[in-house]
Design an enzyme around this catalytic site. Structure first.
Site, mmCIF file in Angstrom:
data_model
loop_
_atom_site.group_PDB
_atom_site.id
_atom_site.type_symbol
_atom_site.label_atom_id
_atom_site.label_comp_id
_atom_site.label_asym_id
_atom_site.label_seq_id
_atom_site.Cartn_x
_atom_site.Cartn_y
_atom_site.Cartn_z
ATOM 1 N N CYS A 83 -65.688 37.296 -24.047
ATOM 2 C CA CYS A 83 -66.059 38.228 -23.032
ATOM 3 C C CYS A 83 -66.058 37.806 -21.599
ATOM 4 O O CYS A 83 -66.259 38.429 -20.768
ATOM 5 C CB CYS A 83 -67.342 39.108 -23.688
ATOM 6 S SG CYS A 83 -67.293 39.383 -25.308
ATOM 7 N N LYS A 327 -72.871 48.604 -20.607
ATOM 8 C CA LYS A 327 -73.520 49.857 -21.371
ATOM 9 C C LYS A 327 -72.641 51.068 -21.152
ATOM 10 O O LYS A 327 -72.421 51.887 -22.225
ATOM 11 C CB LYS A 327 -75.054 49.646 -21.209
ATOM 12 C CG LYS A 327 -75.683 50.835 -21.997
ATOM 13 C CD LYS A 327 -75.571 50.542 -23.578
ATOM 14 C CE LYS A 327 -75.863 51.875 -24.289
ATOM 15 N NZ LYS A 327 -74.572 52.792 -24.604
ATOM 16 N N HIS A 331 -66.879 47.979 -21.904
ATOM 17 C CA HIS A 331 -66.591 46.616 -21.932
ATOM 18 C C HIS A 331 -65.171 46.251 -22.491
ATOM 19 O O HIS A 331 -65.010 46.049 -23.599
ATOM 20 C CB HIS A 331 -67.688 46.037 -22.838
ATOM 21 C CG HIS A 331 -67.826 44.467 -22.949
ATOM 22 N ND1 HIS A 331 -67.218 43.828 -22.114
ATOM 23 C CD2 HIS A 331 -68.094 43.713 -23.929
ATOM 24 C CE1 HIS A 331 -67.211 42.552 -22.429
ATOM 25 N NE2 HIS A 331 -67.917 42.544 -23.361
HETATM 26 C C1 LIG Z 1 -72.401 50.999 -31.309
HETATM 27 C C2 LIG Z 1 -71.066 51.175 -32.047
HETATM 28 C C3 LIG Z 1 -71.362 50.730 -33.366
HETATM 29 C C4 LIG Z 1 -70.647 52.762 -32.250
HETATM 30 O O1 LIG Z 1 -69.451 52.878 -32.816
HETATM 31 P P1 LIG Z 1 -69.078 54.062 -33.785
HETATM 32 O O2 LIG Z 1 -70.365 54.718 -34.453
HETATM 33 O O3 LIG Z 1 -67.974 53.761 -34.769
HETATM 34 O O4 LIG Z 1 -68.753 54.943 -32.704
HETATM 35 P P2 LIG Z 1 -67.546 55.744 -32.305
HETATM 36 O O5 LIG Z 1 -66.268 54.744 -31.589
HETATM 37 O O6 LIG Z 1 -66.911 56.364 -33.747
HETATM 38 O O7 LIG Z 1 -67.703 57.029 -31.517
HETATM 39 C C5 LIG Z 1 -68.695 58.022 -31.796
HETATM 40 C C6 LIG Z 1 -69.404 58.712 -30.605
HETATM 41 O O8 LIG Z 1 -70.309 57.778 -30.113
HETATM 42 C C7 LIG Z 1 -70.142 57.543 -28.763
HETATM 43 N N1 LIG Z 1 -70.279 56.032 -28.559
HETATM 44 C C8 LIG Z 1 -69.720 55.083 -29.078
HETATM 45 N N2 LIG Z 1 -70.155 53.955 -28.845
HETATM 46 C C9 LIG Z 1 -71.269 54.156 -28.152
HETATM 47 C C10 LIG Z 1 -72.096 53.418 -27.407
HETATM 48 N N3 LIG Z 1 -72.288 52.039 -27.577
HETATM 49 N N4 LIG Z 1 -73.407 53.972 -26.689
HETATM 50 C C11 LIG Z 1 -73.117 55.252 -26.675
HETATM 51 N N5 LIG Z 1 -72.289 56.179 -26.979
HETATM 52 C C12 LIG Z 1 -71.231 55.517 -27.978
HETATM 53 C C13 LIG Z 1 -68.470 57.965 -28.577
HETATM 54 O O9 LIG Z 1 -68.363 58.041 -27.146
HETATM 55 C C14 LIG Z 1 -68.213 58.984 -29.419
HETATM 56 O O10 LIG Z 1 -68.929 60.103 -28.895
HETATM 57 P P3 LIG Z 1 -68.149 61.489 -28.996
HETATM 58 O O11 LIG Z 1 -68.066 61.799 -30.349
HETATM 59 O O12 LIG Z 1 -69.048 62.617 -28.184
HETATM 60 O O13 LIG Z 1 -66.913 61.304 -28.441
HETATM 61 C C15 LIG Z 1 -69.733 50.465 -31.525
HETATM 62 O O14 LIG Z 1 -69.438 51.039 -30.457
HETATM 63 C C16 LIG Z 1 -70.110 48.822 -31.323
HETATM 64 O O15 LIG Z 1 -70.124 48.074 -32.341
HETATM 65 N N6 LIG Z 1 -70.374 48.573 -30.168
HETATM 66 C C17 LIG Z 1 -70.736 47.038 -29.740
HETATM 67 C C18 LIG Z 1 -69.374 46.379 -29.429
HETATM 68 C C19 LIG Z 1 -69.594 44.818 -29.383
HETATM 69 O O16 LIG Z 1 -70.131 44.276 -30.146
HETATM 70 N N7 LIG Z 1 -69.251 44.346 -28.213
HETATM 71 C C20 LIG Z 1 -68.993 42.799 -28.073
HETATM 72 C C21 LIG Z 1 -70.427 42.434 -27.199
HETATM 73 S S1 LIG Z 1 -70.837 40.781 -27.542
#
Ligand SMILES: CC(C)(COP(=O)(O)OP(=O)(O)OC[C@H]1O[C@@H](n2cnc3c(N)ncnc32)[C@H](O)[C@@H]1OP(=O)(O)O)[C@@H](O)C(=O)NCCC(=O)NCCS
Length: 385
Positions: A83, A327, A331
């Site tokens: 990252c 957030k 990212h």
């Molecule tokens: C949080 C997380 C599990 C959500 O995944 P998900 O449940 O599959 O979400 P989706 O991609 O199917 O999106 C579903 C909805 O949630 C929203 N959404 C997705 N991720 C979000 C987040 N992190 N915060 C807020 N809303 C989020 C989407 O915009 C979508 O909204 P919509 O239905 O209005 O369009 C995923 O974003 C994640 O794992 N994030 C961490 C990424 C990471 O690890 N990065 C490396 C860092 S070191």
């Protein structure tokens, strides 16, 4: 050492986008070149960061970007640092320019992730952990940061509301950033009720998976400036930490961030109190609190309370993540470190929405973390006089 300046910036919108990774990268690069007012042929080297090009069957994108810019003969270097790839690419360009080896360089970071579903992206990202100790045992990045959050809560009494206040602040700032992935304000109730991702971290503690690209044109003092608006790079430092968090003495901070901060302050010839605002790596809300404590803006265990009190709001004592941070802005892995610098640049030149413009953008810092801190970059910038 020669002085180095950021003279042009480019950034696509972050989010789930229709374009391919290469289209996004080329778009950001062209925007940065246009803003800088240079001709493409002035670029002597291109530094490109990307982590998951394999998902689009595309590695070694530097020559493709340079060809699209009409400078196929210019050398390019591909850089991956999880990252923190974007700021690692920036650091390489800075080294080349400050040493006088080159006068002008292009830095690009991009990622395309939205063709994959969350489980696939989670599995890909876990490859940036220590595979034989962490990844192979099923640990994910939400899981690793959840361990850090649990330790911070246990040792320092950090509360869910403190983590929530990071998310609420960054979501609020994101609503005033037209390029942010999530442009939606949230309140504490929404935060607290959001589903658990890896306990204690919830949906609204987590950054999303985003597509996007960002780019910078950098030039050193030997370049013949023609009135370009620019900001000065005061220092660019990198450091590391033990790759596997089980090997670390503490889980509540990132040693590489502490080391890189000290190196960056020393090289810049300033003290921490001179920093007026910062963009930090909030891949999860706990990461922002650890960043604030590792850098030293707040004493250990006190960043949560300070955030709850509004001290890190865009109009607070030390504005943090006025862009919306990872957030809310999103990212796209390798674009992130460069996008942080775009925000510092735009703040210093008063180019952002007044609802997130910081009042004294004189010296800004970026903090970008690879994985759980195996690689960390700290960069410091000053408004050019
Ligand atoms: C949080 C997380 C599990 C959500 O995944 P998900 O449940 O599959 O979400 P989706 O991609 O199917 O999106 C579903 C909805 O949630 C929203 N959404 C997705 N991720 C979000 C987040 N992190 N915060 C807020 N809303 C989020 C989407 O915009 C979508 O909204 P919509 O239905 O209005 O369009 C995923 O974003 C994640 O794992 N994030 C961490 C990424 C990471 O690890 N990065 C490396 C860092 S070191």
């Amino acid at each position: 050492m020669k002085k180095v300046y950021v003279i042009g910036t480019g950034m696509t919108k972050f989010g789930k986008l229709d374009q391919s990774g290469r289209e996004l990268a080329i778009q950001a690069a062209k925007e940065a070149i246009q803003e800088s007012g240079i001709a493409s042929r002035d670029i002597e080297s291109t530094y490109v960061s990307n982590a998951f090009g394999i998902g689009e069957n595309q590695l070694h994108i530097g020559p493709i970007i340079n060809s699209a810019l009409g400078i196929p003969e210019v050398p390019s270097l591909s850089i991956e640092s999880a990252c923190s790839g974007g700021s690692a690419a920036f650091n390489q360009a800075y080294i080349a320019l400050s040493s006088g080896y080159y006068k002008v360089a292009l830095v690009v970071g991009y990622e395309k992730l939205s063709m994959n579903k969350t489980p696939e992206n989670t599995r890909y990202f876990a490859m940036a952990s220590d595979h034989w100790y962490e990844g192979i045992n099923g640990v994910t990045f939400p899981g690793l940061y959840a361990l850090m959050a649990s330790a911070h809560m246990h040792l320092y009494g950090t509360t869910e509301e403190m983590l929530g206040s990071v998310s609420i602040k960054n979501h609020r700032n994101g609503t005033f950033n037209p390029k942010a992935h999530l442009q939606k304000a949230i309140d504490m109730e929404t935060y607290l009720k959001s589903p658990i991702v890896a306990s204690p971290l919830k949906l609204y503690d987590s950054c999303p998976f985003s597509d996007g690209a960002s780019a910078l044109v950098l030039a050193n003092e030997d370049f013949n400036f023609e009135g370009q608006e620019r900001i000065e790079v005061l220092s660019s430092a990198r450091a590391g930490s033990r790759a596997t968090i089980q090997d670390r003495e503490e889980l509540t901070g990132i040693p590489g961030a502490q080391i890189a901060t000290q190196k960056a302050l020393k090289a810049a010839g300033i003290e921490l109190k001179d920093i007026s605002f910062a963009e930090v790596h909030d891949c999860f809300t706990i990461a922002e609190l650890m960043a604030l404590e590792d850098i030293g803006f707040f004493r250990k265990g006190e960043a949560g309370k300070a955030t709850l009190e509004g001290q890190t709001a865009f109009d607070g004592k030390i504005p943090i993540n006025s862009s919306g941070g990872l957030k809310a802005k999103g990212h796209p892995i390798s674009a992130t470190g460069i996008a942080q610098i775009v925000e510092i640049h735009d703040q210093m030149l008063y180019k952002v929405d007044p609802h997130r413009q910081v009042s004294n953008p004189s010296i800004g810092l970026t903090h970008n973390v690879g994985a759980t801190g195996g690689s960390v970059s700290i960069n410091i910038f000053r408004r050019s006089r």
